[in-house]
Design an enzyme around this catalytic site. Structure first.
Site, mmCIF file in Angstrom:
data_model
loop_
_atom_site.group_PDB
_atom_site.id
_atom_site.type_symbol
_atom_site.label_atom_id
_atom_site.label_comp_id
_atom_site.label_asym_id
_atom_site.label_seq_id
_atom_site.Cartn_x
_atom_site.Cartn_y
_atom_site.Cartn_z
ATOM 1 C CB SER A 538 -1.055 -0.020 0.965
ATOM 2 O OG SER A 538 -2.024 0.873 0.957
ATOM 3 C CG ASP A 624 -6.888 -2.286 -3.457
ATOM 4 O OD1 ASP A 624 -7.586 -1.550 -2.820
ATOM 5 O OD2 ASP A 624 -5.522 -2.629 -3.334
ATOM 6 C CG HIS A 658 -6.022 -2.286 -0.072
ATOM 7 N ND1 HIS A 658 -5.334 -1.532 -0.615
ATOM 8 C CD2 HIS A 658 -5.501 -2.086 1.369
ATOM 9 C CE1 HIS A 658 -4.288 -1.172 -0.482
ATOM 10 N NE2 HIS A 658 -4.279 -1.159 1.038
#
Length: 686
Positions: A538, A624, A658
Site C-alpha cells: 500500500s 481494490d 486491498h
C-alpha cells in the site's frame, strides 16, 4: 508472443498539463477497468508471472505446508465477557473462515479452553464458511450484537470492493429478518433498546459521508438520514461508548476531528457537537461515568488527556498533560478506572488510572515488544484484557488483575512443530539518516545464523501507522533458512511520536525513503546483511517504488504489494476515491505548484529511468478501492519499457480487494509464493 517473453503493453499517448508542465502518460489506458484490452493485459501478465515462477512451485508447496503444519487449524480465541455472555471466535481444520460464537457467562473468569473443542452450550452467531458458500472472496464488514443480546447486525461482501450488504438476525429464534440494506460501509452501532441500528454509506469517491438510522422491521428506503458530511476531506463513523450510554458520531480528516454525541436510549434524538471542528485539532471522546474523557492534540503535539462535564463536553480540563517523549494513543474508560495506551521510545505501553489511587504503568520483560488493550467490552470489570507479542513471542492474551496487579496469561497462540522462542533472538539497532536522525530497526534472527546473511527488510512509513515488532508464523520459513528479518521504523510512521510522523509527510516525505535506505546500509555496515530484499504494501508499496528509484543497487529484490506507485496521477484527480482526503497527507498537487513539483520528484511511476533495477514482484487486486490495480500495472509496464535489470513481475488477483485473498488457506498459499520468490531472489534455494 513467445511464452518466454514478458507482455509488452501498448502505448497510447495521453497528455496531462498541470502548472505549465506537460506530461505524456502512455499507459493511462490501463485505468479503464472494463476495457477488454485492460483485462487481456492483466491476464497476460498473470500468465507470464505463472510461467516465470513455475520453478518455485515445489518450494512454494513446501513453505505452504510449513505454515499449515505450524498452525493449529482448529482453534478458538479467548472469550470476552459482555452483558451475560462470553463471546469468542473459532476456526476448524480445512475451513477458510472463522466462526463467531457465544456461551452464557457465569463469573468473571473465562471458560477453560480446550483445543479443538467448542465450548459447552455454544451458540453459533455467524459461520463465515456457510455465508461464503462457493464465492472466491468473502469478507464481513461489521458484526454487532445489540446491548440486550437479542439481535445481531452483520454485513457481507463477495467481491473485495468493500461495499457491504447489511442483514439482521434474531438471536433468540435464529431467524434472518427481512431487513436488508445494500451498499453500506464498515461498522455501525445499536441503540440502547435494540430497536434501531445506525450505519454509514459512501459517496461516489468511496468516502463514508452519511449516517443513517434503520428501525428494525422497516424497509431500507424508509431509513432516516441522521447526518451528512459535505466537506470532502472528512469521513464519518459511528459507534457506541463502552458504557453503552452514548452513540458517538465522529467526522475525521487526516488532521481534524469533530464528535457528536447522543444518548443511546433516545435514538430519534438530535446529536450534539462536543466541540466544533478546529483545523489541526484531533480529539476523541470516551464516556467515564459522571464525566467524559477527551484525548486531544490542541496545543499538545503528542496529545493530552482531559476531562469534560457531561453537560458541557467542550470544556476540557487537563488530566494527563502533554509530554514530548510520550505519544498518547487511546483511552479506555471503565466504571472504577481508566486505561491509557501510549507510545514511548519506539515501544507501546499501558498506564492504569485508578479511580482512587496514583497512576502507574505495567512493565514487560522483553527489550522490544508490542502491547495494547484487547477485548474489553464490559464497562464494569476489575480485569483488563491485554494483547501482547514480540518478534519471538507468539500473540498472547493476558488478563491484568487490578487488585493484585498480576498479569495472568490466558492463552499464547500455539506454534506447532516444536517451536522454541529460545532458538531465536531479537535486537534493536539504530541507523543514522542523512540528516543525522537516528532511525530504529527491529531485528529477529535464528540463533547460530551465520552473518552477514540474506535479509528481508520491511517498511511502511505513512499515516502515522506504526509497524510494531510482532510474531509471524510464515516468517519462520525465512528465519529457519538463514534469513535475517528486520523492520525499518522510518519517519512518516508513528513509532517515535507525532513529530516522527510530521517529519515524513508533505514536503518532508523524502525522509521516509532516505531513512529506509539508511536502514539498509546500516544493516550491511554492521555485518547483519549480505544482501537485502525490500518489502512493503500500500503506502509501503510507494516506499518500495521510491527506494527502487533512489538506490536500486542497495536491494537484491523488491516485493511491492498493492503498491501506491502512481501517487501523483491519483492525487491529481479529485474524482477518484480518497484523493481529496489524501491532500492532508501528501499535499494538494492540483492547486499548489510547489507540492506538484515535490511529489513529481519522488513518485515511483514518474521517476523510472534506464538504470539497472533489482528484480521486482508487484502484487495487486482488480477490485481494490484503496490503491487501484492500474498503479502497479502502469509501473511494471514502464519498468519493462524503460529500465534495465529485473525481471519485473505483476500478479493481479482478479477477484479480490486491498487485502488480497480472503480465505486463510488461499492467503497462506499466496504468502508461500512471495516467500519462495524472496528466497530464490536471494539465492537461497533450500
Amino acid at each position: 508472443m513467445s511464452s518466454q517473453m514478458p507482455p509488452k503493453a501498448k502505448k497510447v499517448p495521453s497528455e496531462r498539463v498541470h502548472h505549465g508542465d506537460t506530461v505524456i502518460d502512455e499507459y493511462a489506458w490501463l485505468t479503464v477497468k472494463d476495457d477488454p484490452d485492460t483485462i487481456a493485459y492483466l491476464e497476460a501478465e498473470n500468465a507470464y508471472t505463472e510461467q516465470a515462477t513455475a520453478h518455485l512451485k515445489p518450494l512454494q508447496e513446501t513453505i505452504f505446508q510449513e505454515i499449515k503444519s505450524r498452525t493449529l487449524e482448529t482453534d478458538l480465541s479467548v472469550p470476552s465477557r459482555k452483558n451475560g455472555w462470553w463471546y469468542y471466535s473459532r476456526t476448524e481444520e480445512g475451513k477458510q473462515y472463522g466462526i463467531q460464537c457465544r456461551v452464557a457467562a457465569t463469573g468473571e473468569t473465562p471458560p477453560e479452553l480446550k483445543a479443538g473443542e467448542p465450548l459447552p452450550g455454544e451458540e453459533v452467531l455467524l459461520d463465515g464458511n456457510e455465508l461464503a458458500g462457493d464465492s472466491d472472496f468473502f469478507a464481513i464488514g461489521t458484526s454487532a450484537v445489540s446491548p440486550d443480546g437479542t439481535m445481531m447486525a452483520y454485513s457481507v461482501n463477495f467481491t473485495g470492493d468493500e461495499r457491504f450488504t447489511l442483514r439482521v438476525r434474531n438471536l433468540a429464534t435464529g431467524e434472518i429478518l427481512p431487513d436488508e440494506i445494500p451498499g453500506i460501509f464498515y461498522g455501525g452501532a445499536w441503540s440502547a433498546d435494540g430497536t434501531a441500528f445506525f450505519y454509514t454509506t459512501v459517496d461516489e469517491s468511496w468516502r463514508p459521508y452519511r449516517v443513517h438510522r434503520h428501525t428494525i422491521g422497516t424497509a431500507a428506503e424508509d431509513d432516516v438520514l441522521v447526518h451528512e458530511e459535505t466537506d470532502e476531506r472528512f469521513w464519518l463513523g459511528i459507534g457506541l461508548s463502552r458504557s453503552e450510554r452514548y452513540l458517538m458520531l465522529a467526522a475525521e480528516s487526516k488532521i481534524t476531528s469533530e464528535v457528536r454525541i447522543l444518548e443511546a436510549d433516545d435514538p430519534a434524538g438530535e446529536f450534539r457537537v462536543v466541540r466544533p471542528r478546529e483545523t489541526g485539532v484531533e480529539y476523541g471522546v470516551e464516556h467515564a461515568g459522571d464525566r467524559f474523557l477527551v484525548l486531544h492534540n490542541r496545543n499538545a503535539e503528542n496529545f493530552e488527556l482531559a476531562t469534560a462535564p457531561l453537560d458541557d463536553p467542550g470544556t476540557w480540563t487537563p488530566l494527563i498533560e502533554h509530554r514530548a517523549d510520550t505519544r498518547l494513543l487511546n483511552v479506555d474508560a471503565f466504571q472504577s478506572h481508566s486505561v491509557v495506551h501510549f507510545r514511548r521510545d519506539g515501544l507501546t505501553g499501558i498506564r492504569i488510572l485508578p479511580g482512587d489511587g496514583e497512576p502507574y504503568e505495567i512493565s514487560f520483560p522483553e527489550p522490544i515488544y508490542d502491547v495494547g488493550p484487547a477485548g474489553n467490552p464490559e464497562f464494569v470489570t476489575e480485569r483488563l484484557r491485554l494483547g501482547y507479542t514480540s518478534m519471538i513471542t507468539p500473540a498472547s492474551v493476558y488478563d491484568y488483575d487490578l487488585a493484585t496487579r498480576e498479569l495472568i496469561l490466558l492463552k499464547r497462540k500455539p506454534v506447532l512443530g516444536g517451536y522454541d522462542p529460545d532458538d531465536y533472538e531479537q535486537f534493536r539497532e539504530w541507523a543514522t539518516a542523512s540528516d543525522g536522525t537516528r532511525v530504529p530497526i527491529s531485528i529477529v534472527v535464528r540463533k547460530g545464523t551465520e552473518r552477514p546473511a540474506p535479509t528481508l527488510l520491511y517498511g511502511y512509513g505513512s499515516y502515522e501507522v506504526s509497524i510494531d515488532p510482532s510474531f509471524s508464523i510464515p516468517r519462520l520459513s525465512l528465519l529457519d533458512r538463514g534469513f535475517v528479518f528486520a523492520i525499518a521504523h522510518i519517519r512518516g510512521g508513528g513509532e517515535m511520536g507525532r513529530r516522527w510522523y510530521e517529519d515524513g509527510k508533505f514536503q518532508q516525505k523524502k525522509n521516509t525513503f532516505t531513512d529506509f535506505v539508511a536502514a539498509a546500509e546500516h544493516l550491511k555496515a554492521e555485518g547483519w546483511s549480505s544482501s537485502i530484499v525490500a518489502r512493503g504494501g500500500s503506502a509501503g508499496g510507494l516506499l518500495m517504488g521510491a527506494v527502487a528509484n533512489l538506490a536500486p543497487e542497495s536491494f537484491a529484490g523488491v516485493v511491492a504489494q498493492v503498491p501506491f506507485v502512481d501517487a501523483l496521477n491519483t492525487i491529481l484527480d479529485p474524482s477518484l476515491p480518497l484523493t481529496v482526503i489524501e491532500w492532508d497527507e501528501w499535499g494538494d498537487p492540483l492547486h499548489n505548484a510547489d507540492v506538484y513539483e515535490y511529489m513529481k520528484s519522488y513518485t515511483p511511476y514518474e521517476n523510472v529511468d534506464d538504470r539497472v533495477y533489482p528484480p521486482i514482484f508487484a502484487i495487486t487486486s482488480l477490485n481494490d478501492t484503496r490503491v487501484f490495480y492500474h498503479e502497479p500495472a502502469k509501473w511494471v509496464a514502464k519498468l519493462r519499457d524503460t529500465a534495465r535489470g529485473g525481471p519485473f513481475l505483476l500478479k493481479t488477483e482478479m477477484g479480490a480487494g486491498h487485502g488480497g485473498r480472503s480465505g486463510r488457506y488461499d492467503a497462506w498459499r499466496e504468502e508461500a509464493l512471495v516467500l519462495s520468490w524472496i528466497l530464490d531472489t536471494a539465492k537461497v534455494t533450500k
